[in-house]
Enzyme design. Structure first.
Site, PDB file in Angstrom:
ATOM      1  N   ASP A  31       0.814  -1.218   0.000  1.00  0.00           N
ATOM      2  CA  ASP A  31       0.000   0.000   0.000  1.00  0.00           C
ATOM      3  C   ASP A  31       0.849   1.271   0.000  1.00  0.00           C
ATOM      4  O   ASP A  31       0.330   2.364  -0.260  1.00  0.00           O
ATOM      5  CB  ASP A  31      -0.934   0.010   1.216  1.00  0.00           C
ATOM      6  CG  ASP A  31      -1.993  -1.079   1.100  1.00  0.00           C
ATOM      7  OD1 ASP A  31      -2.283  -1.526  -0.020  1.00  0.00           O
ATOM      8  OD2 ASP A  31      -2.534  -1.489   2.153  1.00  0.00           O
TER       9      ASP A  31
ATOM     10  N   ARG B 138      -2.647   1.000 -10.144  1.00  0.00           N
ATOM     11  CA  ARG B 138      -1.713   1.939  -9.512  1.00  0.00           C
ATOM     12  C   ARG B 138      -0.395   2.064 -10.265  1.00  0.00           C
ATOM     13  O   ARG B 138       0.334   3.029 -10.033  1.00  0.00           O
ATOM     14  CB  ARG B 138      -1.470   1.555  -8.043  1.00  0.00           C
ATOM     15  CG  ARG B 138      -2.660   1.901  -7.165  1.00  0.00           C
ATOM     16  CD  ARG B 138      -2.409   1.625  -5.689  1.00  0.00           C
ATOM     17  NE  ARG B 138      -3.567   2.077  -4.911  1.00  0.00           N
ATOM     18  CZ  ARG B 138      -3.823   1.693  -3.676  1.00  0.00           C
ATOM     19  NH1 ARG B 138      -3.019   0.852  -3.054  1.00  0.00           N
ATOM     20  NH2 ARG B 138      -4.890   2.158  -3.036  1.00  0.00           N
TER      21      ARG B 138
HETATM   22  C1  S3P Z   1      -5.256  -5.718   3.103  1.00  0.00           C
HETATM   23  C2  S3P Z   1      -4.417  -6.450   2.304  1.00  0.00           C
HETATM   24  C3  S3P Z   1      -3.780  -5.918   1.087  1.00  0.00           C
HETATM   25  C4  S3P Z   1      -3.792  -4.391   1.078  1.00  0.00           C
HETATM   26  C5  S3P Z   1      -5.136  -3.834   1.442  1.00  0.00           C
HETATM   27  C6  S3P Z   1      -5.546  -4.279   2.823  1.00  0.00           C
HETATM   28  C7  S3P Z   1      -5.870  -6.352   4.275  1.00  0.00           C
HETATM   29  O1  S3P Z   1      -4.501  -6.383  -0.040  1.00  0.00           O
HETATM   30  O2  S3P Z   1      -3.389  -3.911  -0.176  1.00  0.00           O
HETATM   31  O3  S3P Z   1      -5.108  -2.420   1.427  1.00  0.00           O
HETATM   32  O4  S3P Z   1      -6.383  -5.624   5.154  1.00  0.00           O
HETATM   33  O5  S3P Z   1      -5.837  -7.583   4.348  1.00  0.00           O
HETATM   34  P1  S3P Z   1      -4.193  -7.824  -0.705  1.00  0.00           P
HETATM   35  O6  S3P Z   1      -4.422  -8.838   0.304  1.00  0.00           O
HETATM   36  O7  S3P Z   1      -5.126  -7.926  -1.871  1.00  0.00           O
HETATM   37  O8  S3P Z   1      -2.753  -7.764  -1.133  1.00  0.00           O
END
Ligand code: S3P
Length: 445
Positions: free
Chosen positions: A327, A358
């Protein structure tokens, strides 16, 4: 449409708390709503995304009372009365808004229910791939229908009780998919195992501890025995979100003579990759762990970042580090553009399926500010050392894009205007207020 206007600031000093962690707030809302008993969630992020999770659990029968809406602090206090495992079929579609975490984690819970239910989102969420959760949940016995080859939302989840436990090697390093399967495992007969290709954020596992759920890790395998019912154990304290702190960390690191202290921020090692990256780039960073120690199973403390006179130098971000900084990559790309020498981000194709693409969006905005960027399917390289100039930029409806480029604007020549910034409310409701503290130091900079 609201806009954010940024003028360059030479030097600034900032000492603040950022709003509560988004990932941890989601998990507190979902497990608190499902649990037996009452939870008091402190530091809950009062953002649109986290309210989507809380709203979903109330639509399913939990009760949530906002004791403090967190408008002034970004840290709400919520009392949640869980349903004790007996979710009610909702009357209508559950709106997950912009929140992939809400949709993917909730689908894991709904897969194990005796009813069917529809999950929808905004334009962005309804374009994001859901086949990554549909596949394992169908193997466990639920049936889910989405649209097109990527099985996009709105989704209908036809639950099945009990589910069947599975061993699931994750095809993508995703904490959302891991969490979805582990949550479904609570409703399965037997032991559900998820095998991670690379470690991802472990907030679900830590929150399992808080709610008395037995689970264990053996190397890359995380196992949970089903069926199990989460038990509320009273207070859950959510630390500040390091992904929100990231904007000020990069702003300070790239401004010689500037300093930022972020208090009470989460220091879970599956999230602190940004500290390692910025140190590699030459930033001076001090981490001061909170003497009170862990809070709700999550380490926290203060982070102090100083911009050195030598400035930042480019680095390479790739491999196992990527899920840890996923992120933060947009704002780290901005750091790369402000550094000397090249910066490379590779192995980050996941960026293409976030709130927006992104890779394309960061590359477009960096180029609009005069940076030299080459983009690839799985990342980009940025030639540092080209001075950035202010520009009119798009947020692409993506909160992290809007905030990352507000930071770029602080270090550019001339005025930067970021359009369409309502999306900031997704994760950082106080962003403009905190940005104003920096902008107000312009005259003295
Ligand atoms: C998150 C996991 C990440 C992240 C998202 C929040 C989470 O996504 O990018 O903002 O809270 O488990 P991904 O699991 O798709 O990588």
């Amino acid at each position: 449409m609201p806009e954010i206007t940024v003028e360059p600031v030479e030097r600034f000093d900032l000492d603040l708390r950022v709003p509560g962690d988004k990932s941890i707030s989601h998990r507190a809302a979902l497990l608190g709503g499902l649990a037996q008993g009452e939870s008091l969630i402190e530091g809950f992020l009062p953002s649109e995304d986290c309210h989507a999770s809380l709203g979903a659990m109330t639509a399913l029968g939990a009760r949530a009372e906002l004791l403090d809406d967190g408008q002034a602090t970004g840290r709400a206090k919520v009392r949640v009365q869980g349903v004790g495992g007996r979710l009610q079929a909702p009357e209508k579609l559950i709106d997950c808004g912009n929140s992939g975490t809400t949709m993917r984690l909730l689908a894991g819970i709904l897969a194990g229910q005796e009813f069917s239910c529809e999950l929808g989102g905004d334009h962005s969420l309804n374009q994001r791939p859901m086949n990554r959760i549909i596949e394992p949940l169908e193997r466990m016995g639920a049936r889910l229908t989405g649209h097109g080859s990527r099985q996009t939302a709105p989704l209908t989840v036809h639950g099945c009780s009990p589910l069947q436990a599975i061993d699931y090697p994750l095809p993508v390093a995703s904490a959302q998919v891991k969490s979805c399967v582990l949550l479904a495992g609570l409703f399965a007969d037997g032991t559900t195992r998820v095998i991670e290709p690379t470690p991802t954020r472990d907030h679900t596992e830590r929150m399992f501890d808080t709610f008395g759920i037995r689970w264990h890790r053996d190397g890359a395998t995380i196992a949970v025995d089903g069926p199990q019912l989460p038990q509320a154990t009273g207070r859950v304290v959510v630390p500040g979100d390091i992904s929100s702190a990231a904007f000020w960390m990069v702003a300070a690191a790239s401004s010689p003579g500037s300093r930022v202290r972020i208090r009470g921020v989460g220091l879970n090692p599956t999230r602190t990759g940004i500290i390692d990256v910025l140190r590699r780039m030459g930033a001076e960073i001090e981490v001061i762990p909170d003497p009170a120690g862990e809070s709700g199973g999550e380490p926290l403390g203060d982070v102090v970042v100083q911009g050195t006179t030598a400035g930042l130098r480019g680095t390479v971000m790739e491999g196992a580090e990527i899920p840890n900084i996923i992120d933060e990559l947009p704002v780290l790309a901005v750091a790369g553009a402000l550094a000397h020498g090249p910066t490379a981000i590779r192995g980050a194709a996941e960026l293409r399926v976030k709130e927006t693409d992104r890779i394309a969006a960061v590359a477009a905005n960096l180029r609009a500010m005069g940076a030299a960027v080459t983009d690839y399917d799985d990342g980009m390289t940025i030639e540092g050392g080209h001075p950035l100039h202010g520009a009119r930029l798009e947020s692409f409806g993506d909160h992290r894009l809007a905030m990352s480029f507000a930071v770029a604007g602080l270090r550019a020549h001339g005025r930067t205007i970021m359009a369409d910034t309502a999306c900031v409310a997704t994760s950082y409701p106080l962003f403009q207020q905190h940005l104003n503290i920096v902008l107000d130091q312009r005259a003295t900079g």
